[in-house]
Design a protein around this motif. Sequence first.
Motif, mmCIF file in Angstrom:
data_model
loop_
_atom_site.group_PDB
_atom_site.id
_atom_site.type_symbol
_atom_site.label_atom_id
_atom_site.label_comp_id
_atom_site.label_asym_id
_atom_site.label_seq_id
_atom_site.Cartn_x
_atom_site.Cartn_y
_atom_site.Cartn_z
ATOM 1 N N PRO A 284 0.832 -1.204 0.000
ATOM 2 C CA PRO A 284 0.000 0.000 0.000
ATOM 3 C C PRO A 284 0.871 1.260 0.000
ATOM 4 C CG PRO A 284 -0.738 -1.518 1.689
ATOM 5 C CD PRO A 284 0.571 -2.022 1.182
ATOM 6 N N LYS A 285 0.501 2.196 -0.876
ATOM 7 C CA LYS A 285 1.215 3.476 -0.987
ATOM 8 C C LYS A 285 0.213 4.596 -0.752
ATOM 9 C CE LYS A 285 5.038 1.658 -3.021
ATOM 10 N NZ LYS A 285 6.418 1.965 -2.867
ATOM 11 N N LEU A 286 0.661 5.619 -0.049
ATOM 12 C CA LEU A 286 -0.172 6.786 0.238
ATOM 13 C C LEU A 286 0.286 7.947 -0.636
ATOM 14 C CD1 LEU A 286 0.110 6.587 4.135
ATOM 15 C CD2 LEU A 286 -1.600 5.511 2.682
ATOM 16 N N GLN A 287 -0.670 8.634 -1.240
ATOM 17 C CA GLN A 287 -0.323 9.826 -2.014
ATOM 18 C C GLN A 287 -0.571 11.045 -1.140
ATOM 19 O OE1 GLN A 287 -2.028 10.174 -5.903
ATOM 20 N NE2 GLN A 287 -1.419 12.297 -6.100
ATOM 21 N N VAL A 288 0.496 11.802 -0.922
ATOM 22 C CA VAL A 288 0.448 13.015 -0.105
ATOM 23 C C VAL A 288 0.991 14.135 -0.979
ATOM 24 C CG1 VAL A 288 1.236 14.127 2.009
ATOM 25 C CG2 VAL A 288 0.844 11.658 1.984
ATOM 26 N N GLY A 289 0.083 14.983 -1.464
ATOM 27 C CA GLY A 289 0.508 15.998 -2.425
ATOM 28 C C GLY A 289 1.014 15.289 -3.666
ATOM 29 N N GLY A 290 2.191 15.624 -4.117
ATOM 30 C CA GLY A 290 2.786 14.953 -5.264
ATOM 31 C C GLY A 290 3.731 13.837 -4.864
ATOM 32 N N ASN A 291 3.726 13.472 -3.603
ATOM 33 C CA ASN A 291 4.662 12.461 -3.098
ATOM 34 C C ASN A 291 3.961 11.134 -2.816
ATOM 35 O OD1 ASN A 291 7.121 14.169 -2.761
ATOM 36 N ND2 ASN A 291 5.754 15.291 -1.390
ATOM 37 N N ILE A 292 4.728 10.065 -2.910
ATOM 38 C CA ILE A 292 4.235 8.726 -2.594
ATOM 39 C C ILE A 292 4.985 8.227 -1.352
ATOM 40 C CG2 ILE A 292 3.987 6.351 -3.413
ATOM 41 C CD1 ILE A 292 2.337 8.363 -5.011
ATOM 42 N N VAL A 293 4.218 7.746 -0.368
ATOM 43 C CA VAL A 293 4.793 7.275 0.892
ATOM 44 C C VAL A 293 4.327 5.839 1.136
ATOM 45 C CG1 VAL A 293 4.891 7.675 3.390
ATOM 46 C CG2 VAL A 293 4.735 9.618 1.832
ATOM 47 N N ASP A 294 5.286 4.929 1.399
ATOM 48 C CA ASP A 294 4.931 3.568 1.814
ATOM 49 C C ASP A 294 4.229 3.640 3.161
ATOM 50 O OD1 ASP A 294 5.962 2.155 -0.294
ATOM 51 O OD2 ASP A 294 7.730 1.432 0.755
ATOM 52 N N LEU A 295 3.264 2.772 3.370
ATOM 53 C CA LEU A 295 2.569 2.736 4.656
ATOM 54 C C LEU A 295 3.561 2.527 5.800
ATOM 55 C CD1 LEU A 295 -0.087 2.723 6.228
ATOM 56 C CD2 LEU A 295 -0.218 0.260 5.816
ATOM 57 N N GLN A 296 4.576 1.711 5.596
ATOM 58 C CA GLN A 296 5.544 1.442 6.648
ATOM 59 C C GLN A 296 6.450 2.631 6.943
ATOM 60 O OE1 GLN A 296 7.650 -1.936 5.110
ATOM 61 N NE2 GLN A 296 9.088 -0.697 3.957
ATOM 62 N N ASN A 297 6.452 3.650 6.070
ATOM 63 C CA ASN A 297 7.306 4.823 6.268
ATOM 64 C C ASN A 297 6.569 5.998 6.902
ATOM 65 O OD1 ASN A 297 9.541 3.530 5.250
ATOM 66 N ND2 ASN A 297 9.203 4.249 3.169
ATOM 67 N N VAL A 298 5.343 5.766 7.365
ATOM 68 C CA VAL A 298 4.597 6.816 8.065
ATOM 69 C C VAL A 298 5.163 6.935 9.470
ATOM 70 C CG1 VAL A 298 2.342 7.482 8.982
ATOM 71 C CG2 VAL A 298 2.516 6.456 6.704
#
Length: 107
Positions: free
Chosen positions: A86-100
Amino acid sequence: LKLMIAELQNQDPLDPMDNAQMIQQIGEIRSIAATDKLSTTLSGVQLGQALASASGLLGKNITGISDKNAQVNGRVERVTVVDGVPKLQVGGNIVDLQNVREIVPAS
């Protein structure tokens, strides 16, 4: 089954495998198949739980590390799954769920 058939075709006719050995090998093959099926099922369950966790972050503000190793702060706009992660889109960035790193409810 293919493995067992190949073994039967290639065994020495003068010294064939006895029934106990064959039953033992069938048991081992079944055990391997069951373990493989269990592993596949658990992977599916794990993805489902991660996706449920990620979707719970929609609309919330997070702090995390993007795929490009940059610090990201902002609201989660979208959740996608890429290669089973699972990847989260925050603005124009992509964040792995584990990197929150931090979750702050939207106000």
